[in-house]
Design a protein around this motif. Structure first.
Motif, PDB file in Angstrom:
ATOM      1  N   ARG A 139      17.797  93.410 -33.019  1.00 33.08           N
ATOM      2  CA  ARG A 139      17.879  94.404 -31.954  1.00 33.08           C
ATOM      3  C   ARG A 139      18.915  93.949 -30.915  1.00 33.08           C
ATOM      4  NH1 ARG A 139      13.964  98.050 -32.326  1.00 33.08           N
ATOM      5  NH2 ARG A 139      14.554  98.972 -30.333  1.00 33.08           N
ATOM      6  N   VAL A 192      14.321 108.251 -23.588  1.00 34.98           N
ATOM      7  CA  VAL A 192      15.722 107.893 -23.339  1.00 34.98           C
ATOM      8  C   VAL A 192      16.390 108.945 -22.459  1.00 34.98           C
ATOM      9  CG1 VAL A 192      17.969 107.534 -24.432  1.00 34.98           C
ATOM     10  CG2 VAL A 192      15.915 106.553 -25.462  1.00 34.98           C
ATOM     11  N   ALA A 239      22.665 105.843 -28.833  1.00 30.63           N
ATOM     12  CA  ALA A 239      22.645 104.484 -29.363  1.00 30.63           C
ATOM     13  C   ALA A 239      23.387 104.421 -30.694  1.00 30.63           C
ATOM     14  CB  ALA A 239      21.202 104.018 -29.549  1.00 30.63           C
ATOM     15  N   ARG A 260      13.440 101.580 -33.586  1.00 23.70           N
ATOM     16  CA  ARG A 260      14.063 102.731 -32.961  1.00 23.70           C
ATOM     17  C   ARG A 260      14.571 102.336 -31.585  1.00 23.70           C
ATOM     18  NH1 ARG A 260       9.775 107.421 -32.963  1.00 23.70           N
ATOM     19  NH2 ARG A 260      11.570 108.490 -32.069  1.00 23.70           N
ATOM     20  N   SER A 261      15.400 103.209 -31.012  1.00 24.21           N
ATOM     21  CA  SER A 261      15.867 102.981 -29.654  1.00 24.21           C
ATOM     22  C   SER A 261      14.703 103.147 -28.688  1.00 24.21           C
ATOM     23  CB  SER A 261      16.974 103.991 -29.311  1.00 24.21           C
ATOM     24  OG  SER A 261      17.373 103.852 -27.976  1.00 24.21           O
ATOM     25  N   ARG A 262      14.595 102.207 -27.763  1.00 26.19           N
ATOM     26  CA  ARG A 262      13.506 102.246 -26.793  1.00 26.19           C
ATOM     27  C   ARG A 262      14.068 102.091 -25.391  1.00 26.19           C
ATOM     28  NH1 ARG A 262       9.844  97.797 -30.030  1.00 26.19           N
ATOM     29  NH2 ARG A 262       9.389  99.055 -31.878  1.00 26.19           N
ATOM     30  N   LEU A 294      24.474 102.453 -22.290  1.00 29.50           N
ATOM     31  CA  LEU A 294      23.155 102.491 -22.928  1.00 29.50           C
ATOM     32  C   LEU A 294      22.053 102.639 -21.876  1.00 29.50           C
ATOM     33  CD1 LEU A 294      23.492  99.739 -25.687  1.00 29.50           C
ATOM     34  CD2 LEU A 294      23.224 102.201 -26.042  1.00 29.50           C
ATOM     35  N   ARG A 350      16.929  98.891 -22.128  1.00 27.30           N
ATOM     36  CA  ARG A 350      17.190  99.729 -23.304  1.00 27.30           C
ATOM     37  C   ARG A 350      17.398  98.787 -24.481  1.00 27.30           C
ATOM     38  NH1 ARG A 350      20.354 104.494 -24.385  1.00 27.30           N
ATOM     39  NH2 ARG A 350      19.858 105.096 -26.545  1.00 27.30           N
ATOM     40  N   SER A 351      16.776  99.104 -25.590  1.00 30.44           N
ATOM     41  CA  SER A 351      16.963  98.297 -26.801  1.00 30.44           C
ATOM     42  C   SER A 351      17.293  99.218 -27.959  1.00 30.44           C
ATOM     43  CB  SER A 351      15.709  97.476 -27.111  1.00 30.44           C
ATOM     44  OG  SER A 351      14.622  98.323 -27.431  1.00 30.44           O
ATOM     45  N   VAL A 352      18.116  98.687 -28.884  1.00 37.83           N
ATOM     46  CA  VAL A 352      18.584  99.452 -30.041  1.00 37.83           C
ATOM     47  C   VAL A 352      18.363  98.618 -31.293  1.00 37.83           C
ATOM     48  CG1 VAL A 352      20.537 100.624 -31.107  1.00 37.83           C
ATOM     49  CG2 VAL A 352      20.344 100.549 -28.605  1.00 37.83           C
ATOM     50  N   THR A 388      19.459  94.326 -26.797  1.00 40.76           N
ATOM     51  CA  THR A 388      18.686  94.676 -25.595  1.00 40.76           C
ATOM     52  C   THR A 388      19.558  94.516 -24.364  1.00 40.76           C
ATOM     53  OG1 THR A 388      16.643  93.896 -26.636  1.00 40.76           O
ATOM     54  CG2 THR A 388      16.622  94.183 -24.249  1.00 40.76           C
TER      55      THR A 388
END
Length: 579
Positions: free
Chosen positions: A61, A127, A50, A115-117, A44, A105-107, A63
């Motif tokens: 989430r 990303v 993700a 959202r994925s960040r 990730l 990264r967070s999902v 992370t």
């Protein structure tokens, strides 16, 4: 290298942070404990797609965060800085000169709006940038992961790095000749392809420059011509004014028909009156001298007026036509080449070299043709030298990697680095570099990733990375189940080669074999804790040392950490691997 890895809400891992060191780190644990979540977390951070399903049940989430300590020249630092990342150059480390970069990264969970960040150095980034950073941070080799050396460019770079200074110097000289060749060829093509256009441009430039040169333009001339026109348009009034003024100064003779007292005569009479006074009065004498000076001044002015009137002759009309024509010509030039006459002059000086260049096309074509032919021969010779040097390096690389494969329980496999030519020379030569695997005798060598199982492919990459480690290192290597399908002496050899690789780079390995784990410098265990009443499973990550590590190796050997024989065997493995 990776300094730490934090995982929150990913799979079975609720909240875990593990500190990592240089060298060889092994990750172990029971089946289903969540060992692969470590690899998933790293993927990730490296920009992998993700999967909302990987978010822990009940969490909104997942992370992941990692801190990287990198050498100053690492390309990831430049990419991160260009994206606005804040780099920590003053961290409290033994070699505080190495910059630190934090990547997160967070999902969002399935069904959530999150959202994925991604962020790098505290700054939100796309990303896709994590993928670019990852190419210079971590190489992951696993059962389903993509190959680090999958692209032709990466394979060529790996072989060139392995070949060392000989190829590096030859490639530098080749690129210098190649760039000069392409530049000369492009200029020649430009001239010959647009020959008619260039001829028309030269003709137009020559016409314009001849027009400006013939006009003999001077800066500010238009203002002088306008002043002349204004004077010539009022010539009669000017003549009358100048003659009238002259008559008042010079007397009746100059006025022809009108008796006007002469200012000069009156002043002279006044002076004579003062001179006729009796005695030598100093005041009167001084004023007489001043009158004499005034008379001289009036005589000069009278002469200038007479000359001015004489110049306003009967040809004034013709002079006016000439001045108006000149102004029209200057105005047209300013409209075409600049708002001011100074701009017209500057335009001519700027475009004169271009005309000389265009007029020299025929000679330049002959010169470039010879230059292109000469450089082409140098490029072909340089490409041939690169092919020769790469061929030698490819044979050496093939032999070394094949030896490693035989020691990794692949006795019939052989590795082939091939160099083929025949294409047009490019920026890197005329060679096509391919890394191929022949899994067993009689089989056709195939590109890496085709014709090999996941475990075999991991061992191939391990063998290749061990050979390339000293010449083409990525700071961190991750191997997931590199030992799949092997055991016994082959597992020991895998562990030994991972330890050898760790002399040059940081190595993180997920394994189930104690023979591999015993070679590690640091042992990390993932432990599963199921709570049937609460309805969820939690995994924790912890570093092991001393008897705790012996117990884990014993569990891996015999299934029970408390077995005395297994613990003795575990100590024996540790002693043998670090002997």
């Amino acid at each position: 290298m990776i300094e730490y890895l934090s995982i929150h809400g990913l799979g079975v891992i609720g909240d875990a942070t593990v500190e990592l060191d240089p060298g060889f780190t092994v990750v172990t644990g029971e089946t289903g404990a969540g060992k692969t979540m470590v690899v998933t977390a790293l993927n990730l951070l490296l920009g992998a797609r993700a999967d909302a399903g990987a978010v822990r049940h009940g969490a909104s989430r997942a992370t992941v965060e990692a801190g990287f300590r990198l050498a100053p020249g690492n390309a990831a630092l430049r990419l991160a800085a260009e994206a606005g990342a804040v780099l920590d150059d003053d961290a409290d480390t033994d070699d505080g000169a190495e910059p630190a970069l934090v990547v997160t990264r967070s999902v969002g969970a399935a069904g959530s709006s999150g959202r994925s960040r991604a962020s790098a150095g505290g700054r939100g980034v796309p990303v896709a940038l994590l993928g670019e950073l990852g190419e210079h941070l971590v190489a992951v080799h696993g059962q389903t992961d993509q190959l680090r050396l999958k692209s032709p460019a990466a394979q060529r770079h790996a072989l060139d790095s392995f070949a060392g200074t000989a190829v590096a110097e030859a490639l530098t000289a080749y690129r210098r000749d190649y760039e000069a060749w392409k530049q000369s060829a492009a200029e020649l093509a430009e001239i010959t392809t647009h020959e008619q256009d260039r001829a028309r441009e030269a003709e137009n430039l020559q016409r314009s420059l001849e027009e400006i040169d013939h006009a003999a333009v001077e800066a500010g001339e238009d203002a002088a011509v306008r002043a002349m026109i204004e004077r010539l348009e009022n010539v009669e009034e000017l003549r009358a004014a100048s003659l009238g003024a002259h008559a008042h100064l010079a007397g009746a003779d100059a006025a022809e028909t009108v008796e006007i007292p002469s200012a000069e005569a009156l002043i002279e009479s006044a002076r004579q009156s003062l001179l006729a006074a009796p005695g030598q009065d100093e005041d009167l004498s001084g004023m007489a001298r001043r009158l004499a000076e005034a008379g001289i001044l009036l005589a000069d002015i009278s002469g200038d007026l007479a000359g001015y009137a004489a110049r306003l002759d009967d040809d004034a009309g013709a002079d006016l036509d000439t001045a108006q024509s000149r102004l029209a010509e200057l105005t047209r030039l300013m409209r075409l080449y600049g708002p001011e006459l100074a701009d017209v002059i500057a335009w001519a000086e700027t475009h004169r070299p271009r005309l000389e260049e265009l007029q020299g096309d025929s000679g330049r074509i002959d010169e470039l043709t010879a230059e292109v032919a000469r450089l082409e021969q140098q490029v072909l010779a340089g490409a041939a030298e690169l092919t020769r040097l790469r061929g030698e390096a490819a044979r050496e690389l093939s032999g070394l990697v094949s030896e490693e494969l035989h020691a990794l329980s692949m006795p019939d496999a052989s590795f082939h680095a091939t160099v083929s030519t025949g294409g047009e020379p490019g920026p890197h030569g005329a060679d096509e570099i391919r890394l191929l695997l022949q899994p067993h005798a009689g089989a056709e060598p195939r590109p890496l990733g085709k014709g090999a199982s996941g475990g075999e492919l991991s061992r191939v990459m391990l063998a290749l990375e061990v050979v390339l480690a000293a010449t083409d290192p990525v700071p961190t290597f991750v191997f997931d189940e590199v030992d799949a399908g092997v055991g016994g002496e082959a597992a020991v050899q895998i562990g030994r080669r991972l330890a050898r690789l760790a002399r040059h780079v940081q190595v993180i390995v997920v394994t189930h074999l104690p023979q591999v784990a015993a070679f590690a410098d640091r042992h990390v265990k993932v432990t599963k804790d199921s709570d049937s009443e609460a309805g969820f499973t939690t995994s924790d990550v912890a570093s092991l040392d001393g008897e705790d590590r012996v117990g884990e190796l014993a569990r891996m050997l015999a299934g029970r950490s408390g077995s005395g024989a297994a613990r003795d065997h575990a100590r024996e493995l540790l002693e043998a691997s670090h002997a």
